[in-house]
Design a protein around this motif. Structure first.
Motif, short mmCIF file in Angstrom:
data_model
loop_
_atom_site.label_atom_id
_atom_site.label_comp_id
_atom_site.label_asym_id
_atom_site.label_seq_id
_atom_site.Cartn_x
_atom_site.Cartn_y
_atom_site.Cartn_z
N GLY A 30 1.86 -41.03 -21.42
CA GLY A 30 1.97 -41.12 -22.87
C GLY A 30 2.49 -39.89 -23.56
N ILE A 31 3.18 -39.00 -22.84
CA ILE A 31 3.70 -37.80 -23.49
C ILE A 31 5.02 -38.11 -24.20
CG2 ILE A 31 2.57 -36.24 -21.86
CD1 ILE A 31 5.27 -35.88 -20.47
N PRO A 32 5.30 -37.44 -25.32
CA PRO A 32 6.55 -37.66 -26.05
C PRO A 32 7.70 -36.88 -25.43
CG PRO A 32 5.21 -36.07 -27.22
CD PRO A 32 4.39 -36.52 -26.03
N TYR A 169 3.17 -29.85 -37.33
CA TYR A 169 3.84 -31.05 -36.84
C TYR A 169 3.01 -31.67 -35.72
CZ TYR A 169 8.06 -29.41 -39.25
OH TYR A 169 8.96 -28.99 -40.19
N ALA A 170 3.22 -32.95 -35.49
CA ALA A 170 2.66 -33.63 -34.33
C ALA A 170 3.76 -34.45 -33.68
CB ALA A 170 1.50 -34.54 -34.73
N LEU A 171 3.80 -34.42 -32.34
CA LEU A 171 4.74 -35.22 -31.56
C LEU A 171 3.94 -36.21 -30.74
CD1 LEU A 171 7.10 -32.38 -30.21
CD2 LEU A 171 7.21 -33.56 -32.41
N VAL A 172 4.22 -37.51 -30.91
CA VAL A 172 3.45 -38.53 -30.19
C VAL A 172 4.39 -39.58 -29.62
CG1 VAL A 172 1.43 -38.15 -31.65
CG2 VAL A 172 3.06 -39.96 -32.25
N HIS A 173 3.85 -40.37 -28.68
CA HIS A 173 4.61 -41.44 -28.03
C HIS A 173 3.82 -42.73 -28.17
CE1 HIS A 173 7.24 -43.24 -24.88
NE2 HIS A 173 6.16 -43.98 -24.68
N ALA A 174 4.52 -43.79 -28.59
CA ALA A 174 3.87 -45.10 -28.75
C ALA A 174 4.69 -46.17 -28.05
CB ALA A 174 3.71 -45.44 -30.23
N ALA A 175 3.99 -47.23 -27.61
CA ALA A 175 4.68 -48.36 -26.99
C ALA A 175 5.45 -49.16 -28.04
CB ALA A 175 3.68 -49.25 -26.27
N ILE A 176 4.83 -49.36 -29.20
CA ILE A 176 5.43 -50.15 -30.27
C ILE A 176 5.24 -49.42 -31.59
CG2 ILE A 176 5.47 -52.41 -31.43
CD1 ILE A 176 4.00 -53.55 -28.99
#
Length: 252
Positions: A30-32, A169-176
């Motif tokens: 789940g890392i961006p 800032y925030a960096l995130v990863h999402a499926a949808i």
């Protein structure tokens, strides 16, 4: 209301040197990675990073670390990165180690506007008493100790004070994700992504599948769009396995 930015480089272009970053994921899950790659290409340095861990030597935040772009790390686990250990022990990197649950709650508290909280986690350890090395000197001695934490007793039990975390800032990863910034994470890839998304003043989310507003049922939204400022669709994601373990074949 449309927060979509198609180019990752454009999405991170205003992140300056010296910025604080909350980065989602757990290990390599789940890392961006697309946003991390864009940040590496942009040459931004002197970063203060908050993340559960710091990737591995050639992937995730480990890429920024190897390039000398990270000044300080707040994390709970750093055991998979040899370059991280080298920089820390050589006095090149400042490290604040914190219990994993405390780190999660510090991010959540930051996102909820709670300035601090008391917890028993870390009580009676170097996390609490000020003996944890924050930075080493080049000769191997401790240059800076993490400050001792305030302690208070409630109903006969001692607790230590942990301060909330908010970042530039925030960096995130999402499926949808939809164009309004509502996010859905897949299984364990949600670890720390939701918390980091809440803690960032400007949250940039890379999403594997971009949908239109209303396509995600409200009760399935993990992070509402109010916490997300930019949505970056990513065409493909290289999902590496941090530790690959396979069973030996059974002989006939």
């Amino acid at each position: 209301m449309d927060k979509t930015i198609t180019d990752p480089a454009t999405a991170i272009a205003d992140i300056p040197a010296g910025a604080t970053l909350a980065v989602g994921g757990f290990g390599l899950c789940g890392i961006p990675e697309t946003l991390i790659e864009a940040l590496e290409s942009a040459g931004v340095g002197d970063l203060d990073v908050v993340s559960n861990n710091c990737g591995v030597d050639d992937w995730g935040l480990g890429r920024l670390l190897a390039a000398g772009r990270i000044r300080r790390v707040t994390a709970s686990y750093v055991g998979e990165n040899k370059e991280f250990a080298r920089q820390y022990l050589a006095g090149e990197l400042e490290v604040e180690l914190t219990p994993q649950g405390s780190l999660a709650e510090r991010l959540r508290a930051g996102g909820c506007g709670i300035p601090a909280f008391y917890t028993p986690a870390g009580l009676g350890t170097p996390v609490a008493d000020g003996s944890m090395p924050l930075r080493y000197s080049a000769d191997g001695t401790v240059g800076v100790h993490a400050p001792a934490k305030e302690m208070r007793t409630f109903e006969g039990r001692d607790y230590i004070l942990e301060h909330a975390i908010t970042t530039d800032y925030a960096l995130v990863h999402a499926a949808i994700g939809d164009r309004h910034g509502n996010l859905v994470f897949h299984a364990s890839a949600g670890n720390f992504n939701a918390l980091c998304a809440m803690a960032g003043k400007i949250t940039i989310a890379e999403v594997e599948r971009l949908v239109e507003p209303g396509e995600i049922p409200a009760d399935q939204v993990h992070v509402p769009g109010v916490f997300v400022q930019r949505v970056v669709p990513v065409a493909s994601v290289d999902k590496r396995i941090e530790k690959l373990t396979v069973r030996q074949p059974i002989s006939a």
